[in-house]
Design a protein around this motif. Structure first.
Motif, PDB file in Angstrom:
ATOM      1  N   SER A 279      38.787  48.397  44.048  1.00 26.83           N
ATOM      2  CA  SER A 279      39.761  49.155  43.116  1.00 26.83           C
ATOM      3  C   SER A 279      40.205  48.600  41.744  1.00 26.83           C
ATOM      4  O   SER A 279      40.410  49.328  40.981  1.00 26.83           O
ATOM      5  CB  SER A 279      41.030  49.419  44.093  1.00 26.83           C
ATOM      6  OG  SER A 279      41.583  48.317  44.182  1.00 26.83           O
ATOM      7  N   GLU A 280      40.089  47.220  41.669  1.00 33.67           N
ATOM      8  CA  GLU A 280      40.408  46.657  40.495  1.00 33.67           C
ATOM      9  C   GLU A 280      39.437  45.541  40.120  1.00 33.67           C
ATOM     10  O   GLU A 280      38.691  45.001  40.829  1.00 33.67           O
ATOM     11  CB  GLU A 280      41.888  45.950  40.617  1.00 33.67           C
ATOM     12  CG  GLU A 280      42.916  47.028  40.608  1.00 33.67           C
ATOM     13  CD  GLU A 280      44.490  46.376  40.877  1.00 33.67           C
ATOM     14  OE1 GLU A 280      44.310  44.867  40.659  1.00 33.67           O
ATOM     15  OE2 GLU A 280      45.489  47.034  41.211  1.00 33.67           O
ATOM     16  N   HIS A 281      39.274  45.575  38.896  1.00 36.19           N
ATOM     17  CA  HIS A 281      38.353  44.339  38.165  1.00 36.19           C
ATOM     18  C   HIS A 281      38.729  43.066  38.649  1.00 36.19           C
ATOM     19  O   HIS A 281      38.048  42.101  38.714  1.00 36.19           O
ATOM     20  CB  HIS A 281      38.499  44.477  36.616  1.00 36.19           C
ATOM     21  CG  HIS A 281      38.169  45.813  36.085  1.00 36.19           C
ATOM     22  ND1 HIS A 281      36.969  46.672  36.433  1.00 36.19           N
ATOM     23  CD2 HIS A 281      38.921  46.291  35.066  1.00 36.19           C
ATOM     24  CE1 HIS A 281      36.978  47.611  35.901  1.00 36.19           C
ATOM     25  NE2 HIS A 281      37.943  47.528  34.856  1.00 36.19           N
ATOM     26  N   SER A 282      39.942  42.759  38.790  1.00 37.17           N
ATOM     27  CA  SER A 282      40.527  41.194  39.110  1.00 37.17           C
ATOM     28  C   SER A 282      39.844  41.077  40.724  1.00 37.17           C
ATOM     29  O   SER A 282      39.684  40.013  40.799  1.00 37.17           O
ATOM     30  CB  SER A 282      42.015  41.475  39.324  1.00 37.17           C
ATOM     31  OG  SER A 282      42.710  42.374  40.163  1.00 37.17           O
ATOM     32  N   GLU A 283      39.896  41.975  41.604  1.00 40.30           N
ATOM     33  CA  GLU A 283      39.156  41.774  42.681  1.00 40.30           C
ATOM     34  C   GLU A 283      37.691  41.150  42.775  1.00 40.30           C
ATOM     35  O   GLU A 283      37.077  40.593  43.350  1.00 40.30           O
ATOM     36  CB  GLU A 283      39.362  43.265  43.718  1.00 40.30           C
ATOM     37  CG  GLU A 283      40.741  43.417  43.977  1.00 40.30           C
ATOM     38  CD  GLU A 283      40.568  44.839  44.743  1.00 40.30           C
ATOM     39  OE1 GLU A 283      39.857  44.758  45.993  1.00 40.30           O
ATOM     40  OE2 GLU A 283      41.049  45.783  44.357  1.00 40.30           O
ATOM     41  N   CYS A 284      37.058  41.793  41.655  1.00 38.75           N
ATOM     42  CA  CYS A 284      35.555  41.511  41.289  1.00 38.75           C
ATOM     43  C   CYS A 284      35.685  40.101  40.877  1.00 38.75           C
ATOM     44  O   CYS A 284      34.841  39.439  41.270  1.00 38.75           O
ATOM     45  CB  CYS A 284      34.839  42.319  40.305  1.00 38.75           C
ATOM     46  SG  CYS A 284      35.008  44.155  40.856  1.00 38.75           S
ATOM     47  N   VAL A 285      36.393  39.695  40.149  1.00 37.14           N
ATOM     48  CA  VAL A 285      36.320  38.352  39.635  1.00 37.14           C
ATOM     49  C   VAL A 285      36.778  37.352  40.594  1.00 37.14           C
ATOM     50  O   VAL A 285      36.138  36.219  40.827  1.00 37.14           O
ATOM     51  CB  VAL A 285      37.818  38.284  38.479  1.00 37.14           C
ATOM     52  CG1 VAL A 285      37.840  36.749  38.155  1.00 37.14           C
ATOM     53  CG2 VAL A 285      37.529  39.314  37.334  1.00 37.14           C
TER      54      VAL A 285
END
Length: 337
Positions: A176-182
């Motif tokens: 849901s968020e870019h931070s989770e990908c990071v």
């Protein structure tokens, strides 16, 4: 005799005063006429309200924000921009490319595109050295955000055009968020993610081990080499209310001229532009300075704009017609002087 002379003098004085009053009144009339003359010739300044989103689509505008008389506002979400545009609260807006098509179809042609302002900002990044080409993505797990939106359609196009089936040859973990990908990149060896700028730069600042493996804009362009009608990966465009454009053709010409100047300034003066980007609360200067060269900020108008954008929208429609509002817009979608 003196009385007659005095009377004549009084009459003369009164006549002179009357003449002076008439002359003064006529003079005032002429002055007012001069003041209104610019309106009659269409040169009177008008208020132009412009909205942009935080991120790359607003970065190319900062020189104009600093030096022009336009009324700018920065929004955090497209949900703030679309109603203002449709209700006449703003005249010009920088928005995602596919949203421009959706709004054009929704309003039956009341929205026009002035220019492409941002090409692709999507990148494949990894915590490792395994990805050297698009073909290397086969068999990988890719962490990404933006399912059901242009990031998904762009990734599917790149994969399928390189002989990789997005359904069976890779595993795409949608977050849901870019931070989770990071976070996934940091916790897993050889993890791969698709991230946009300037988030790539933000992530690399926090974790120098993250490597930019593929520029998806370049990958898209490579696929276009053999195509008769070439398209480009496009993130953002600048649109205008059609009614406003028709009523103010000179203003539109001046806006595009100033916009070209602003984009050139931002691309050629990265350090100074980064300071302005922070000043107008788009992203911090330190991030902007590192990210700008990878943000693909442009100002493409006219027939070249139509060629690139129409082709891009055709790619999106092939995957999901609703991504462009049902249909790819006609020629009148493009503001071409």
């Amino acid at each position: 005799m003196r009385k007659e002379q005095n009377m004549k003098k009084k009459i003369t004085a009164l006549l002179l005063a009357a003449v002076m009053m008439v002359a003064a009144f006529m003079g005032c009339g002429k002055a007012e006429g001069k003041a209104e003359e610019p309106k009659e010739t269409g040169k009177a300044p008008i208020d132009v309200n412009i909205m942009a989103l935080k991120g790359p689509t607003a970065m190319g505008l900062v020189e104009m924000m600093e030096n022009s008389d336009y009324n700018f506002s920065i929004a955090a979400s497209v949900d703030e921009v679309s109603p203002k545009l449709l209700q006449g609260g703003t005249d010009i807006a920088a928005i995602p490319a596919n949203l421009a098509s959706v709004l054009y179809n929704k309003t039956e042609g009341d929205i026009q595109v002035l220019a492409i302002n941002t090409l692709g900002v999507l990148y494949i990044v990894e915590n490792g050295e395994t990805i050297q080409s698009a073909a290397d993505l086969k068999g990988k797990t890719i962490y990404a955000s933006g399912k059901g939106a242009t990031p998904e359609y762009a990734l599917n196009y790149i994969l399928s055009s390189n002989g990789i089936n997005p359904e069976t040859d890779v595993t795409i973990e949608w977050k849901s968020e870019h931070s989770e990908c990071v976070a996934a990149l940091a916790s897993q060896e050889n993890a791969v993610a698709m991230l946009p700028q300037p988030f790539v730069t933000t992530a690399q600042t926090k974790n120098p081990e993250i490597r930019t493996a593929l520029d998806l804009t370049k990958e898209w362009d490579a696929l276009q080499e053999g195509e008769e009608k070439k398209s480009s990966m496009i993130t953002g465009v600048v649109v205008v209310r059609k009614e406003f454009a028709e009523e103010n053709p000179e203003e539109m010409q001046e806006f595009l001229k100033e916009y070209h100047t602003s984009v050139d300034y931002v691309n050629e003066n990265v350090t100074d532009a980064a300071q302005l980007i922070e000043k107008y609360d788009i992203v911090p200067a330190a991030v902007a300075e590192k990210a700008l060269p990878a943000c693909n900020i442009v100002c493409i108008d006219g027939e070249k704009m139509e060629e690139k954008l129409s082709g891009y929208l055709e790619v999106l429609k092939a995957q999901n017609p609703q991504a462009v509002g049902g249909e790819v817009p006609n020629h009148d979608f493009y503001y071409i002087q």
